[in-house]
Design a protein around this motif. Structure first.
Motif, PDB file in Angstrom:
ATOM      1  N   TYR A 117       0.854  -1.187   0.000  1.00 20.29           N
ATOM      2  CA  TYR A 117       0.000   0.000   0.000  1.00 20.29           C
ATOM      3  C   TYR A 117       0.891   1.239   0.000  1.00 20.29           C
ATOM      4  O   TYR A 117       1.649   1.462   0.949  1.00 20.29           O
ATOM      5  CB  TYR A 117      -0.930   0.000   1.214  1.00 20.29           C
ATOM      6  CG  TYR A 117      -2.009  -1.040   1.101  1.00 20.29           C
ATOM      7  CD1 TYR A 117      -3.229  -0.739   0.485  1.00 20.29           C
ATOM      8  CD2 TYR A 117      -1.812  -2.335   1.563  1.00 20.29           C
ATOM      9  CE1 TYR A 117      -4.224  -1.694   0.358  1.00 20.29           C
ATOM     10  CE2 TYR A 117      -2.802  -3.313   1.433  1.00 20.29           C
ATOM     11  CZ  TYR A 117      -4.005  -2.983   0.835  1.00 20.29           C
ATOM     12  OH  TYR A 117      -4.994  -3.931   0.699  1.00 20.29           O
ATOM     13  N   ASP A 171      -7.378   2.352  -9.018  1.00 15.37           N
ATOM     14  CA  ASP A 171      -6.339   3.165  -9.636  1.00 15.37           C
ATOM     15  C   ASP A 171      -5.720   2.385 -10.791  1.00 15.37           C
ATOM     16  O   ASP A 171      -5.923   1.185 -10.919  1.00 15.37           O
ATOM     17  CB  ASP A 171      -5.300   3.546  -8.585  1.00 15.37           C
ATOM     18  CG  ASP A 171      -5.961   4.212  -7.388  1.00 15.37           C
ATOM     19  OD1 ASP A 171      -6.640   5.229  -7.610  1.00 15.37           O
ATOM     20  OD2 ASP A 171      -5.847   3.687  -6.271  1.00 15.37           O
ATOM     21  N   HIS A 215      -0.241   7.698  -1.080  1.00 13.52           N
ATOM     22  CA  HIS A 215      -1.487   7.802  -1.843  1.00 13.52           C
ATOM     23  C   HIS A 215      -2.393   6.591  -1.686  1.00 13.52           C
ATOM     24  O   HIS A 215      -3.465   6.548  -2.271  1.00 13.52           O
ATOM     25  CB  HIS A 215      -1.161   8.003  -3.328  1.00 13.52           C
ATOM     26  CG  HIS A 215      -0.033   8.956  -3.555  1.00 13.52           C
ATOM     27  ND1 HIS A 215      -0.138  10.296  -3.251  1.00 13.52           N
ATOM     28  CD2 HIS A 215       1.230   8.780  -4.007  1.00 13.52           C
ATOM     29  CE1 HIS A 215       1.021  10.895  -3.522  1.00 13.52           C
ATOM     30  NE2 HIS A 215       1.866  10.002  -3.976  1.00 13.52           N
ATOM     31  N   ASP A 216      -1.941   5.612  -0.905  1.00 15.97           N
ATOM     32  CA  ASP A 216      -2.746   4.421  -0.624  1.00 15.97           C
ATOM     33  C   ASP A 216      -3.096   3.603  -1.864  1.00 15.97           C
ATOM     34  O   ASP A 216      -4.077   2.870  -1.864  1.00 15.97           O
ATOM     35  CB  ASP A 216      -4.023   4.813   0.155  1.00 15.97           C
ATOM     36  CG  ASP A 216      -4.521   3.650   1.010  1.00 15.97           C
ATOM     37  OD1 ASP A 216      -3.679   2.918   1.549  1.00 15.97           O
ATOM     38  OD2 ASP A 216      -5.755   3.464   1.104  1.00 15.97           O
ATOM     39  N   TRP A 217      -2.313   3.757  -2.928  1.00 16.30           N
ATOM     40  CA  TRP A 217      -2.527   2.861  -4.078  1.00 16.30           C
ATOM     41  C   TRP A 217      -2.088   1.470  -3.670  1.00 16.30           C
ATOM     42  O   TRP A 217      -1.154   1.308  -2.877  1.00 16.30           O
ATOM     43  CB  TRP A 217      -1.694   3.324  -5.273  1.00 16.30           C
ATOM     44  CG  TRP A 217      -2.310   4.473  -6.006  1.00 16.30           C
ATOM     45  CD1 TRP A 217      -3.313   5.289  -5.571  1.00 16.30           C
ATOM     46  CD2 TRP A 217      -1.951   4.929  -7.328  1.00 16.30           C
ATOM     47  NE1 TRP A 217      -3.596   6.225  -6.536  1.00 16.30           N
ATOM     48  CE2 TRP A 217      -2.790   6.030  -7.618  1.00 16.30           C
ATOM     49  CE3 TRP A 217      -1.020   4.523  -8.274  1.00 16.30           C
ATOM     50  CZ2 TRP A 217      -2.708   6.722  -8.829  1.00 16.30           C
ATOM     51  CZ3 TRP A 217      -0.937   5.200  -9.476  1.00 16.30           C
ATOM     52  CH2 TRP A 217      -1.786   6.292  -9.755  1.00 16.30           C
ATOM     53  N   LYS A 218      -2.746   0.460  -4.247  1.00  9.15           N
ATOM     54  CA  LYS A 218      -2.390  -0.922  -3.918  1.00  9.15           C
ATOM     55  C   LYS A 218      -1.574  -1.478  -5.085  1.00  9.15           C
ATOM     56  O   LYS A 218      -2.044  -1.514  -6.224  1.00  9.15           O
ATOM     57  CB  LYS A 218      -3.677  -1.725  -3.701  1.00  9.15           C
ATOM     58  CG  LYS A 218      -3.443  -3.121  -3.165  1.00  9.15           C
ATOM     59  CD  LYS A 218      -4.794  -3.818  -2.948  1.00  9.15           C
ATOM     60  CE  LYS A 218      -4.606  -5.238  -2.459  1.00  9.15           C
ATOM     61  NZ  LYS A 218      -5.916  -5.922  -2.327  1.00  9.15           N
TER      62      LYS A 218
END
Lengths: 114, 808
Positions: free
Chosen positions: A67, A86, A71-74
């Motif tokens: 994570y 995303d 930006h908490d993108w996975k």
């Protein structure tokens, strides 16, 4: 730009704590190295594909996913693929472990800007 | 020097004309500009004349553009000069003092004049209009000399004049031809409420009276009405209306009806001559209010600056009375006919009244009296011909119960434009959400979140996203099914905590395994949450999991967008020493700190420390961590207090520092802010803190659940205590109860609303044993904590793994 594939020895397995990313500069390239809970090691360029960029090394690791800390993108550590909702691609590099020694192979045409 | 610029002449130095010029300057329109004004003043705000009369503002206060503005923008200003004719053959502007000024483009903005009733005696001394500074001066002078005044006209202007004269100490009667005041803006109900209110404020009324003569010799002495009755008055203000000042246009041969006739681009019948403002007639309407004038000016400015613009299409007129504490507002249609659907609410005790008119379910008009908070919103709804919906109804009639979200209050989701940003954190528009729902058949906010990213960051927009979902799904919308704390589980916070306790689960891995998590090792939402719950349940034995901590807490420093960090040392109670400041300065210089910033919580933030330098900065500062990155106590903000302040009744600095030392380092569900004030002046702003404390002579008042952040909330009064010991015990019990019952990331502002203030009061204040037990439990947990910076400095392995970078 590097001229050809280059292999870097980046340390011993135990240098990398489980699920805690670590920054390694391999030549000109800044890498984030992760050791997942099953002991496998993954290498990602320490630069988020999010438009605002930022580092990845400090993210939370779950299974084979990372994570993004800002930006908490996975991100799939195995492929670099950004998970929905995303979209994008983080740069991942092949890692080999032999006799407890960790090596990363960087392709010839790796960009170095961070 | 570039080519000769075109000459633009503005005739009329008022709000509409100068407003247009201001817009032209903003748009970069390149003209040589001259302005002619009949009055000896630069441009002033005519709407504020009522305040000048009232005495709350001076002439200087209402000047919009002073002489310096004209100079700065190289505008030639001719005050006290009246333009008599536009000579379009020779392209000259001719004036009463013999000037002949060439023009390429001209704007007529001559405004309007007071309409003086054509009755015998209307030219006597002591009879004025209410239109400009000269009228205002006459009224101020009259008030010093005479006692009785009459204002003819019960419209907006007349009432403002009357109220102004009453304030100046005159005995004032408003004479109105009809039975209802402001009949062109208000309905009968609002009119009568207004009359009652103004009567209370000392204005007298003579309703249904037609003035046929002003009596007196040189000077007016009274009014005679058509029914033969008379009203003595030594001073008369005519406020029966305004008439567009079209003399110049007429004399120049420009087409005039009631006003100067223009097309949608404000073009008159004469080439290169435009008209804006009250002197103008557009599609048969002359406007006497300010908003339409600005709208006209905007269109004309764009047109003259070569900027593409749709034409002016007329304005929805809204009225607000601006004076005397009586708030009235109307917009659009306000008199009901059989084809209207009427929504109305009248409250005679609070003296408020609200009416909304619908035609075929479209909002076409509104009247507000007494409470005009919804005026801007209603004006927009009328202007956009919005359809009435349940949400809008709830909003404008004040029957809504849901809190606002991140989106603007006062916009129903239906009226919201497609491109309006709903989720500001991730830039998700309304359209993106609507499309996601319709294309994928979503029925929950979670699905929308996973697909679009809306609500995933701060969550402030969740109510709006929910409304959009509801709006798209209509009747098929169902309140969301049971939701887990994240998408990894369907269990709620309380269920997880109960399971941990019942089954004796010890690590996040164990919790997720035993409780059958969908994603074995959780996600960035649940890992930190479960790690917190474990620490709260087992304060002495839980091994904090660095790998389950969000970056800032893992590093004990705030990450910035470029990957550098900030370091915030403690300054207990917002008090420091010269020695500490010197050390902070030395370390900042040595490690090339980019910015030293004073934080909102009364301490210093060293911004832009390189990751590898962070531990060195800690070591050389040799100060405790200020926890500026943590879900924990941040600061205890204080005022100066009784040590120095002449008003201080309590030692707020001392108490603040003591509380900060006591509660620091302990994990909480979310960040936690406190304040201590030495007196009720509340300089440290207790009302927006999780716990706010206000000292008074003889004790302390405690407030809880305040927040100044994403969802501002004023703290609730919780209790009063007499001694410092009691204060500490109450704080301890409140914090511990919050720790034990709060959802991870739930601020006290939400927690208080979810639990209920009275419930928390009962738990903490209603039972001494309970309070003492809570306080004992927090003391036990506090006994386990230690400074994270010191710990990291003493733990080479972790420090190396987290902060050091290797070069190969």
């Amino acid at each position: 730009m590097e001229r050809s594939n280059r292999e870097y020895t980046i340390g011993a397995v135990e240098d990398f704590m489980l699920q805690i990313g670590r920054v390694v500069h391999a030549g000109e390239v800044e890498l984030a190295i992760f050791r997942t809970s099953d002991g496998a090691i993954y290498a990602v360029r320490n630069h988020s594909p999010h438009p605002k960029g930022g580092p990845l090394a400090e993210g939370i690791v779950s299974g084979y996913y990372l994570y993004d800390p800002l930006h908490d993108w996975k991100i799939d550590l195995r492929t670099g693929e950004i998970q929905a909702p995303d979209r994008g691609q983080a740069e991942v590099y092949p890692v080999t472990v032999e006799g407890g020694v960790v090596k990363v192979t960087l392709p010839a045409a790796v960009t170095t800007l961070n | 020097m570039a080519a000769e610029r075109e000459k633009l002449v503005l005739i009329g130095n008022g709000m509409a004309g100068v407003g247009t010029i201001e817009q032209i300057l903003k748009l970069g329109g390149a003209y040589d500009i001259s302005v002619f004004g009949s009055e000896p003043h630069p441009n002033y705000n005519r709407i504020m004349l009522s305040y000048v009369l009232e005495g709350s503002k001076s002439i200087e206060d209402i000047i919009l553009n002073d002489l310096g503005w004209y100079e700065d923008n190289h505008i030639t200003l001719h005050t006290g000069t009246t333009v008599t004719r536009i000579d379009d053959q020779n392209k000259l502007i001719l004036t009463d003092n013999g000037l002949a000024v060439p023009y390429d483009k001209a704007i007529i903005a001559t405004g309007s004049n007071s309409f003086i009733l054509p009755v015998p005696g209307s030219t006597k001394d002591g009879v004025v209009g209410f239109r400009d500074i000269a009228d205002c001066d006459a009224m101020l002078a009259a008030a010093k000399q005479y006692r009785t005044a009459a204002v003819i006209g019960g419209g907006l202007l007349g009432l403002e004049a009357a109220k102004g004269l009453v304030n100046l100490g005159m005995d004032v009667t408003v004479v109105h031809l009809l039975e209802d005041l402001m009949e062109r803006q208000l309905d009968r109900t609002a009119s009568s409420m207004l009359q009652a209110e103004l009567t209370r404020q000392g204005v007298r009324f003579a309703m249904g009276k037609q003035t046929v003569e002003l009596t007196g010799e040189e000077r007016v002495t009274g009014l005679r009405f058509s029914d033969g009755s008379v009203l003595p008055a030594e001073f008369v203000v005519m406020a029966v209306g305004i008439k567009p000042n079209v003399q110049l246009a007429k004399d120049s041969g420009i087409t005039v009806n009631r006003g100067i006739v223009v097309d949608d681009y404000m073009q008159t019948s004469m080439a290169d001559v435009y008209s804006v403002g009250e002197c103008t007639e557009h599609r048969g309407t002359c406007y006497g209010l300010v908003a339409p004038l600005f709208e006209q000016g905007m269109v004309l400015a764009k047109h003259l600056s070569g900027v593409q613009t749709p034409g002016y299409e007329g304005s929805v007129v809204a009225t607000k009375l601006k004076i005397s504490g009586v708030d009235v507002f109307s917009a659009g249609e306000f008199t009901e006919t059989p084809e209207h659907t009427v929504i109305s609410a009248k409250d005679e005790w609070k003296r408020t009244y609200k009416k909304i008119l619908l035609k075929n379910n479209v909002i076409v008009g509104a009247v507000l009296f007494g409470d005009v908070t919804e005026s801007a919103n209603l004006q927009k709804l009328v202007k956009n011909s919005t359809e009435m919906t349940n949400e809008i109804y709830d909003e404008v009639m004040g029957t809504s119960c849901c809190g606002g979200g991140g989106a603007k209050k006062g916009m129903s989701v239906e009226a919201m434009a497609d491109e309006e940003i709903v989720c500001g954190c991730n830039g998700v528009t309304k359209k993106a959400i609507v499309d996601a729902v319709t294309e994928n058949g979503f029925t929950t906010v979670d699905e929308i979140k996973a697909c679009t990213g809306a609500t995933r960051s701060c969550g402030g927009c969740k109510p709006v996203v929910e409304q959009i979902l509801q709006f798209v799904l209509g009747d098929s919308f169902q309140q969301s099914a049971k939701q887990g704390i994240c998408s990894c589980t369907s269990l709620s916070r309380d269920e997880i905590v109960a399971e941990i306790t019942a089954k004796g689960l010890r690590t996040t891995k164990e919790v997720m395994h035993v409780l059958d998590w969908k994603q074995a090792e959780g996600c960035s939402k649940c890992r930190p949450a479960v790690n917190y719950y474990l620490g709260m349940i087992y304060p002495d034995t839980h091994e904090d999991e660095k790998e389950s901590r969000f970056v800032n807490e893992r590093m004990s420093a705030n990450i910035q967008k470029d990957g550098t960090y900030t370091v915030i040392p403690r300054m207990y109670g917002g008090v420091t020493t010269p020695e500490d400041l010197k050390r902070i300065a030395d370390v900042s210089l040595k490690y090339d700190v980019k910015v030293v910033k004073v934080t909102g919580g009364q301490r210093l933030d060293l911004i832009g420390v390189k990751k590898e330098d962070v531990p060195k900065v800690w070591e050389e500062l040799d100060m405790p961590s200020g926890y500026g990155y943590a879900k924990s106590l941040r600061t205890v903000k204080t005022c100066v207090g009784s040590q120095f302040c002449r008003f201080g009744t309590q030692d707020s600095m001392g108490m603040g520092a003591m509380l900060e030392r006591k509660y620091e380092r302990l994990d909480m569900p979310a960040k936690f802010k406190m304040a201590v004030n030495g007196c009720p002046r509340n300089c440290a702003e207790s009302c927006t803190k999780d716990i706010g404390i206000v000292g008074n002579d003889g004790g302390w008042e405690v407030f809880i659940g305040g927040n100044g952040g994403i969802k501002p909330r004023i703290a609730d009064a919780f209790c009063k205590v007499k001694s410092d010991e009691e204060l500490v015990e109450v704080c301890s019990a409140v914090i511990q109860y919050y720790r034990e019952t709060g959802n991870y990331l739930e601020r006290t502002s939400e927690w208080v609303e979810r639990m209920g203030l009275e419930h928390i009061q009962t738990v903490v204040m209603g039972n001494d044993d309970n309070r003492k037990e809570l306080a004992a439990r927090i003391d036990f947990a506090l006994a386990q904590v230690s400074d994270p910076w010191r710990k990291m400095l003493d733990d080479k392995n972790t420090r190396t793994a987290l902060f050091e970078e290797t070069q190969v």
